[in-house]
Write a protein that holds these residues in place. Sequence first.
Motif, short mmCIF file in Angstrom:
data_model
loop_
_atom_site.label_atom_id
_atom_site.label_comp_id
_atom_site.label_asym_id
_atom_site.label_seq_id
_atom_site.Cartn_x
_atom_site.Cartn_y
_atom_site.Cartn_z
N LEU A 17 -24.12 -35.88 -9.63
CA LEU A 17 -24.54 -37.24 -10.00
C LEU A 17 -25.82 -37.24 -10.83
CD1 LEU A 17 -23.82 -39.14 -6.65
CD2 LEU A 17 -22.50 -39.22 -8.78
N ILE A 18 -26.64 -36.21 -10.64
CA ILE A 18 -27.89 -36.13 -11.40
C ILE A 18 -27.67 -35.44 -12.75
CG2 ILE A 18 -30.20 -35.10 -11.44
CD1 ILE A 18 -30.28 -35.44 -8.41
N LEU A 19 -26.91 -34.34 -12.74
CA LEU A 19 -26.78 -33.52 -13.95
C LEU A 19 -25.76 -34.05 -14.94
CD1 LEU A 19 -27.05 -29.92 -12.47
CD2 LEU A 19 -28.78 -31.21 -13.73
N VAL A 20 -24.65 -34.61 -14.47
CA VAL A 20 -23.59 -35.04 -15.39
C VAL A 20 -24.10 -36.10 -16.37
CG1 VAL A 20 -21.39 -36.26 -15.54
CG2 VAL A 20 -21.66 -34.36 -13.93
N PRO A 21 -24.74 -37.19 -15.93
CA PRO A 21 -25.26 -38.16 -16.91
C PRO A 21 -26.29 -37.55 -17.86
CG PRO A 21 -25.25 -39.10 -14.70
CD PRO A 21 -24.99 -37.64 -14.55
N LEU A 22 -27.12 -36.63 -17.32
CA LEU A 22 -28.14 -36.00 -18.15
C LEU A 22 -27.51 -35.12 -19.22
CD1 LEU A 22 -31.10 -35.35 -18.75
CD2 LEU A 22 -30.97 -33.53 -17.02
N VAL A 23 -26.54 -34.30 -18.84
CA VAL A 23 -25.88 -33.40 -19.80
C VAL A 23 -25.13 -34.19 -20.85
CG1 VAL A 23 -24.07 -31.66 -20.04
CG2 VAL A 23 -25.72 -31.48 -18.17
N ILE A 24 -24.41 -35.23 -20.44
CA ILE A 24 -23.66 -36.04 -21.41
C ILE A 24 -24.61 -36.74 -22.38
CG2 ILE A 24 -22.15 -38.05 -21.66
CD1 ILE A 24 -20.79 -37.26 -19.08
N THR A 25 -25.73 -37.26 -21.86
CA THR A 25 -26.72 -37.92 -22.71
C THR A 25 -27.29 -36.95 -23.73
OG1 THR A 25 -27.32 -39.46 -20.93
CG2 THR A 25 -28.88 -39.21 -22.74
N LEU A 26 -27.66 -35.74 -23.28
CA LEU A 26 -28.20 -34.74 -24.20
C LEU A 26 -27.17 -34.32 -25.23
CD1 LEU A 26 -30.24 -32.50 -21.71
CD2 LEU A 26 -31.12 -34.20 -23.33
N TRP A 27 -25.90 -34.22 -24.80
CA TRP A 27 -24.84 -33.82 -25.74
C TRP A 27 -24.63 -34.87 -26.80
CZ3 TRP A 27 -20.04 -35.98 -26.93
CH2 TRP A 27 -19.21 -35.19 -27.73
N VAL A 28 -24.64 -36.15 -26.41
CA VAL A 28 -24.48 -37.24 -27.37
C VAL A 28 -25.64 -37.26 -28.36
CG1 VAL A 28 -24.41 -39.75 -27.64
CG2 VAL A 28 -23.05 -38.66 -25.86
N LEU A 29 -26.87 -37.10 -27.83
CA LEU A 29 -28.04 -37.08 -28.71
C LEU A 29 -27.99 -35.89 -29.67
CD1 LEU A 29 -30.92 -38.05 -26.24
CD2 LEU A 29 -29.95 -39.44 -28.07
#
Length: 204
Positions: free
Chosen positions: A10-22
Amino acid sequence: MRKYFITGLLILVPLVITLWVLYFFIGTLDQTLLLLPQHWRPESLIGFYIPGLGVILTLLIIFLTGLLTQNFIGNYVVRAWESLLQRIPIVNSLYSSIKQISDTLFSSSGNAFRQAVLIQYPREGSWTIGFLTGVPGGDVKNHLPGEYVSLYVPTTPNPTSGFFLMMPRQDVIELDMSVDVALKYIVSMGVVTPPANQIHKSKS
């Protein structure tokens, strides 16, 4: 163990997806640097690549374009350019369609996505959220009895695809909810429910 694993997801998935989109977004806009002469690029001036410089250059180009087209000469150049494009087969219809859509979506005087609504779709008794996009036009409105509105119903979790509907105005319930809040509600598949105070605040 399972609880800790789910918490980590729950912590890492949104962070990784956000970084990937950026990363994808910045990498795409950095291609704008290819418009510069080779000796003006960061690799030639300072010897190394600067991530995000293309984003700044893109924003600068957009700003300067908007600034230059606000005067008489700029308007004349834009009209001449559009007149040239309209004389090219295939290009004229494609450009006109894209320009009409962009004018509707991004113009401050447009009505697209200005109001979130609640409708029964895809059947009676089943409800979903849509967005007002205007009213039917052309010959379409001649075949629709009464007052109708045009709606866009996005899919979830990808709101960039969806369905275009024309429904009677009396079947459409306007929501006391901003477009941003409604989109978050749709993308989360109903998991992220908008707080009551946030809904009321968006209307004021």
